[in-house]
Write a protein that holds these residues in place. Structure first.
Motif, PDB file in Angstrom:
ATOM      1  N   ALA A 176      -0.459  14.476 -19.651  1.00 39.45           N
ATOM      2  CA  ALA A 176      -0.469  13.094 -20.139  1.00 39.45           C
ATOM      3  C   ALA A 176      -1.569  12.287 -19.460  1.00 39.45           C
ATOM      4  CB  ALA A 176       0.889  12.443 -19.894  1.00 39.45           C
ATOM      5  N   VAL A 177      -1.804  12.554 -18.182  1.00 39.46           N
ATOM      6  CA  VAL A 177      -2.883  11.879 -17.473  1.00 39.46           C
ATOM      7  C   VAL A 177      -4.231  12.275 -18.071  1.00 39.46           C
ATOM      8  CG1 VAL A 177      -4.000  11.519 -15.236  1.00 39.46           C
ATOM      9  CG2 VAL A 177      -1.519  11.766 -15.365  1.00 39.46           C
ATOM     10  N   MET A 178      -4.384  13.539 -18.415  1.00 38.11           N
ATOM     11  CA  MET A 178      -5.625  13.982 -19.043  1.00 38.11           C
ATOM     12  C   MET A 178      -5.830  13.286 -20.386  1.00 38.11           C
ATOM     13  SD  MET A 178      -6.944  17.793 -20.149  1.00 38.11           S
ATOM     14  CE  MET A 178      -7.264  18.306 -18.464  1.00 38.11           C
ATOM     15  N   HIS A 179      -4.763  13.167 -21.173  1.00 42.37           N
ATOM     16  CA  HIS A 179      -4.864  12.462 -22.455  1.00 42.37           C
ATOM     17  C   HIS A 179      -5.371  11.045 -22.221  1.00 42.37           C
ATOM     18  CE1 HIS A 179      -1.563  15.216 -24.387  1.00 42.37           C
ATOM     19  NE2 HIS A 179      -2.706  15.846 -24.158  1.00 42.37           N
ATOM     20  N   GLU A 180      -4.793  10.381 -21.242  1.00 41.50           N
ATOM     21  CA  GLU A 180      -5.182   9.005 -20.947  1.00 41.50           C
ATOM     22  C   GLU A 180      -6.634   8.936 -20.486  1.00 41.50           C
ATOM     23  OE1 GLU A 180      -4.966   4.916 -20.593  1.00 41.50           O
ATOM     24  OE2 GLU A 180      -3.597   6.325 -21.588  1.00 41.50           O
ATOM     25  N   ALA A 181      -7.070   9.907 -19.698  1.00 40.23           N
ATOM     26  CA  ALA A 181      -8.452   9.923 -19.228  1.00 40.23           C
ATOM     27  C   ALA A 181      -9.424  10.075 -20.393  1.00 40.23           C
ATOM     28  CB  ALA A 181      -8.643  11.066 -18.230  1.00 40.23           C
ATOM     29  N   ILE A 182      -9.086  10.918 -21.350  1.00 48.14           N
ATOM     30  CA  ILE A 182      -9.939  11.106 -22.526  1.00 48.14           C
ATOM     31  C   ILE A 182     -10.063   9.798 -23.297  1.00 48.14           C
ATOM     32  CG2 ILE A 182     -10.132  12.278 -24.755  1.00 48.14           C
ATOM     33  CD1 ILE A 182      -8.678  14.677 -23.428  1.00 48.14           C
ATOM     34  N   VAL A 183      -8.930   9.142 -23.526  1.00 48.90           N
ATOM     35  CA  VAL A 183      -8.920   7.889 -24.285  1.00 48.90           C
ATOM     36  C   VAL A 183      -9.702   6.811 -23.541  1.00 48.90           C
ATOM     37  CG1 VAL A 183      -7.447   6.042 -25.178  1.00 48.90           C
ATOM     38  CG2 VAL A 183      -6.775   8.434 -25.470  1.00 48.90           C
ATOM     39  N   GLN A 184      -9.445   6.678 -22.245  1.00 55.19           N
ATOM     40  CA  GLN A 184     -10.155   5.656 -21.475  1.00 55.19           C
ATOM     41  C   GLN A 184     -11.657   5.914 -21.438  1.00 55.19           C
ATOM     42  OE1 GLN A 184      -8.792   4.234 -17.725  1.00 55.19           O
ATOM     43  NE2 GLN A 184      -6.621   4.390 -18.235  1.00 55.19           N
ATOM     44  N   SER A 185     -12.061   7.162 -21.328  1.00 53.77           N
ATOM     45  CA  SER A 185     -13.483   7.486 -21.320  1.00 53.77           C
ATOM     46  C   SER A 185     -14.156   7.001 -22.591  1.00 53.77           C
ATOM     47  CB  SER A 185     -13.680   8.989 -21.158  1.00 53.77           C
ATOM     48  OG  SER A 185     -15.048   9.326 -21.168  1.00 53.77           O
ATOM     49  N   GLY A 186     -13.512   7.238 -23.735  1.00 54.77           N
ATOM     50  CA  GLY A 186     -14.077   6.810 -25.006  1.00 54.77           C
ATOM     51  C   GLY A 186     -14.122   5.305 -25.152  1.00 54.77           C
ATOM     52  N   ILE A 187     -13.009   4.644 -24.859  1.00 57.61           N
ATOM     53  CA  ILE A 187     -12.938   3.200 -25.055  1.00 57.61           C
ATOM     54  C   ILE A 187     -13.830   2.459 -24.060  1.00 57.61           C
ATOM     55  CG2 ILE A 187     -11.411   1.192 -24.924  1.00 57.61           C
ATOM     56  CD1 ILE A 187      -9.190   2.915 -26.088  1.00 57.61           C
ATOM     57  N   GLN A 188     -13.779   2.841 -22.795  1.00 62.25           N
ATOM     58  CA  GLN A 188     -14.597   2.163 -21.797  1.00 62.25           C
ATOM     59  C   GLN A 188     -16.087   2.330 -22.085  1.00 62.25           C
ATOM     60  OE1 GLN A 188     -13.446   3.392 -17.834  1.00 62.25           O
ATOM     61  NE2 GLN A 188     -11.323   2.724 -18.105  1.00 62.25           N
ATOM     62  N   SER A 189     -16.480   3.525 -22.538  1.00 63.54           N
ATOM     63  CA  SER A 189     -17.889   3.746 -22.869  1.00 63.54           C
ATOM     64  C   SER A 189     -18.309   2.897 -24.062  1.00 63.54           C
ATOM     65  CB  SER A 189     -18.139   5.221 -23.166  1.00 63.54           C
ATOM     66  OG  SER A 189     -17.878   6.024 -22.026  1.00 63.54           O
ATOM     67  N   ALA A 190     -17.427   2.792 -25.053  1.00 66.71           N
ATOM     68  CA  ALA A 190     -17.733   1.972 -26.224  1.00 66.71           C
ATOM     69  C   ALA A 190     -17.865   0.501 -25.835  1.00 66.71           C
ATOM     70  CB  ALA A 190     -16.654   2.151 -27.280  1.00 66.71           C
ATOM     71  N   LEU A 191     -16.962   0.025 -25.005  1.00 64.18           N
ATOM     72  CA  LEU A 191     -17.021  -1.378 -24.572  1.00 64.18           C
ATOM     73  C   LEU A 191     -18.271  -1.643 -23.730  1.00 64.18           C
ATOM     74  CD1 LEU A 191     -13.262  -2.038 -23.718  1.00 64.18           C
ATOM     75  CD2 LEU A 191     -14.531  -2.699 -25.778  1.00 64.18           C
ATOM     76  N   TYR A 192     -18.652  -0.677 -22.905  1.00 67.36           N
ATOM     77  CA  TYR A 192     -19.873  -0.830 -22.113  1.00 67.36           C
ATOM     78  C   TYR A 192     -21.098  -0.896 -23.027  1.00 67.36           C
ATOM     79  CZ  TYR A 192     -23.445   0.099 -18.536  1.00 67.36           C
ATOM     80  OH  TYR A 192     -24.539   0.025 -17.715  1.00 67.36           O
ATOM     81  N   ALA A 193     -21.102  -0.068 -24.067  1.00 65.31           N
ATOM     82  CA  ALA A 193     -22.206  -0.108 -25.027  1.00 65.31           C
ATOM     83  C   ALA A 193     -22.297  -1.477 -25.690  1.00 65.31           C
ATOM     84  CB  ALA A 193     -22.033   0.985 -26.084  1.00 65.31           C
ATOM     85  N   GLU A 194     -21.147  -2.072 -25.981  1.00 69.16           N
ATOM     86  CA  GLU A 194     -21.136  -3.414 -26.569  1.00 69.16           C
ATOM     87  C   GLU A 194     -21.663  -4.446 -25.579  1.00 69.16           C
ATOM     88  OE1 GLU A 194     -17.569  -4.545 -28.718  1.00 69.16           O
ATOM     89  OE2 GLU A 194     -17.063  -2.439 -29.026  1.00 69.16           O
ATOM     90  N   GLU A 195     -21.300  -4.309 -24.312  1.00 68.54           N
ATOM     91  CA  GLU A 195     -21.819  -5.223 -23.285  1.00 68.54           C
ATOM     92  C   GLU A 195     -23.335  -5.150 -23.198  1.00 68.54           C
ATOM     93  OE1 GLU A 195     -20.013  -4.455 -19.527  1.00 68.54           O
ATOM     94  OE2 GLU A 195     -17.964  -4.729 -20.265  1.00 68.54           O
ATOM     95  N   LEU A 196     -23.866  -3.956 -23.437  1.00 72.14           N
ATOM     96  CA  LEU A 196     -25.313  -3.761 -23.386  1.00 72.14           C
ATOM     97  C   LEU A 196     -26.017  -4.300 -24.625  1.00 72.14           C
ATOM     98  CD1 LEU A 196     -25.308  -0.123 -21.953  1.00 72.14           C
ATOM     99  CD2 LEU A 196     -26.122  -2.165 -20.748  1.00 72.14           C
ATOM    100  N   GLY A 197     -25.244  -4.658 -25.651  1.00 72.21           N
ATOM    101  CA  GLY A 197     -25.821  -5.268 -26.840  1.00 72.21           C
ATOM    102  C   GLY A 197     -25.688  -4.480 -28.124  1.00 72.21           C
ATOM    103  N   LEU A 198     -25.082  -3.300 -28.066  1.00 70.46           N
ATOM    104  CA  LEU A 198     -24.873  -2.513 -29.283  1.00 70.46           C
ATOM    105  C   LEU A 198     -23.651  -3.067 -30.010  1.00 70.46           C
ATOM    106  CD1 LEU A 198     -25.995   0.009 -30.795  1.00 70.46           C
ATOM    107  CD2 LEU A 198     -24.209   1.334 -29.653  1.00 70.46           C
ATOM    108  N   SER A 199     -23.817  -3.470 -31.242  1.00 72.62           N
ATOM    109  CA  SER A 199     -22.713  -4.102 -31.966  1.00 72.62           C
ATOM    110  C   SER A 199     -21.623  -3.092 -32.312  1.00 72.62           C
ATOM    111  CB  SER A 199     -23.229  -4.780 -33.238  1.00 72.62           C
ATOM    112  OG  SER A 199     -23.829  -3.832 -34.100  1.00 72.62           O
TER     113      SER A 199
END
Length: 407
Positions: A176-199
């Motif tokens: 379950a922790v691994m599942h959460e890590a996979i999800v967080q990796s995707g979402i956090q990376s997407a949000l960081y990309a948005e912070e950098l200016g990618l819509s």
């Protein structure tokens, strides 16, 4: 989350990849990936064309070194010369930040970049390398897939989460922790990309696993917590029937729940096998679920002791081959033909009934039955076929029907 709630999350702008829309209320997109050396311009362009002709709406190519990055623009040009306008997706690992900046023609020729947050860089270089790739995407107005894979998950993130979990009074199972890590990796990376200016309308997320239940669990979590467009695929699904069954089992559950905007079936080809098989499987999953129509459906009975003759098997195979052969011309001249349904049945038990449900159906004689084959069109019996050329006669009926209905 209910089916209606998850379906509602697709009511977003969607992501344009070249001329193909992914997400929103657009049809679920089929994609595939080449297994050629991208530096081989001729071979890669040829396989891209084969995949596109089979129905792949996006084709991903490996961009792993300077020679492959230098070849991308030439591959795009060759495809354009062949009138193959399929968008190309660049698959980057480890050195994508260097290749995209060193080869601007590659960055421009690609319709989308795939970035794996698990290997874009390590420690202090991770964010810097990731940011470089996002900046290139913004410069060239390209969308990005944040492609998490449990086989290359960010180990620092996973270790930290495992440590935090171990300190809890009631720690979660490691899986379950691994599942959460996979999800967080995707979402956090997407949000960081948005912070950098990618819509947001330039971002797609994938979170691939190779076990069916893990994939379902991860994508349910992801769909509940993000409204980004999602790419589905069971990674390393395997070879032959195992890979087909596993991919179908996983993706069908998610698609039925409204999760997923684009799919790929990751089949291991047999030596010298046809790469287009993964495209056909993806199409058949979507079509049998009623989500899209790609080609006429041929319904055929499995056979039993009532059908000891191989006539209906041979006819079903003939019709399937005939349909595939005629599809390029039908696609050009008869839009809508892909909704055609054909039934090839082997005896009188279910033959007439199934034939009436299809647009065109034929009920062949089973063991001991009269050597006649009634044909039904739009639920009505129109003629009876006899003789040695039933296959040819039936193909003529199908051809005439397609021309009359969709001409």
């Amino acid at each position: 989350m209910t089916y209606s709630a998850i379906t509602a999350r697709r009511n977003s702008q969607g992501v344009m990849v070249g001329h193909i829309k992914v997400g929103g209320f657009a049809p679920i997109v089929v994609q595939s990936m080449t297994n050629t050396d991208t530096a081989d311009i001729e071979g890669t362009a040829r396989q891209c064309a084969e995949l596109a002709h089979a129905g792949s709406e996006l084709v991903r190519i490996t961009v792993d070194r300077e020679e492959s990055a230098a070849a991308v623009a030439a591959i795009r040009a060759k495809l354009d010369q062949m009138n193959v306008n399929v968008p190309l997706v660049g698959d980057f690992h480890y050195n994508g930040h260097m290749l995209l900046t060193a080869y601007p023609d590659c960055a421009e020729a690609l319709a989308k970049y795939r970035i794996n947050p698990g290997n874009v860089g390590f420690k202090e270089k991770k964010d810097r390398n990731f940011a470089t790739m996002i900046e290139v995407a913004i410069k060239h107005n390209k969308p990005v897939r944040i492609g998490v894979n449990w086989g290359s998950l960010d180990q620092a993130m996973l270790a930290a989460m495992m440590d935090d979990n171990a300190k809890l009074a009631n720690p979660l199972p490691a899986r379950a922790v691994m599942h959460e890590a996979i999800v967080q990796s995707g979402i956090q990376s997407a949000l960081y990309a948005e912070e950098l200016g990618l819509s947001r309308d330039k971002i797609i997320i994938s979170a691939k696993c190779s076990e069916v239940q893990d994939l379902i669990a991860v994508y349910r979590l992801l769909a509940a917590r993000s409204d980004h467009a999602l790419h589905l695929g069971l990674t390393e699904a395997g070879m032959g029937s195992k890979g087909i069954v596993a991919s179908t089992a996983a993706l069908s559950v998610l698609l039925q729940e409204g999760i997923g905007d684009t799919i790929r079936i990751s089949l291991t080809p047999e030596p010298g096998g046809d790469r287009t098989k993964e495209v056909i499987v993806a199409q058949e999953i979507l079509q049998t679920m009623g989500l899209r129509a790609f080609a006429p459906m041929v319904i055929a009975c499995p056979g039993c002791g009532r059908t000891t003759s191989t006539v209906f098997q041979e006819l079903a195979q003939d019709i399937q081959t005939y349909v595939r052969t005629r599809m390029p011309e039908w696609r050009e001249n008869y839009p809508g033909f892909e909704n055609l349904s054909l039934a090839v049945m082997g005896c009188i038990v279910n033959g007439p009934g199934e034939s009436k449900h299809a647009d065109i159906g034929i009920s062949l004689p089973g063991t001991g039955e009269q050597p006649t084959a009634p044909v039904y069109i739009d639920g009505k019996k129109v003629k009876t076929l006899r003789g040695q050329n039933i296959s040819g006669q039936f193909q003529t009926i199908v051809e005439d029907y397609v021309k009359q209905r969709w001409g």
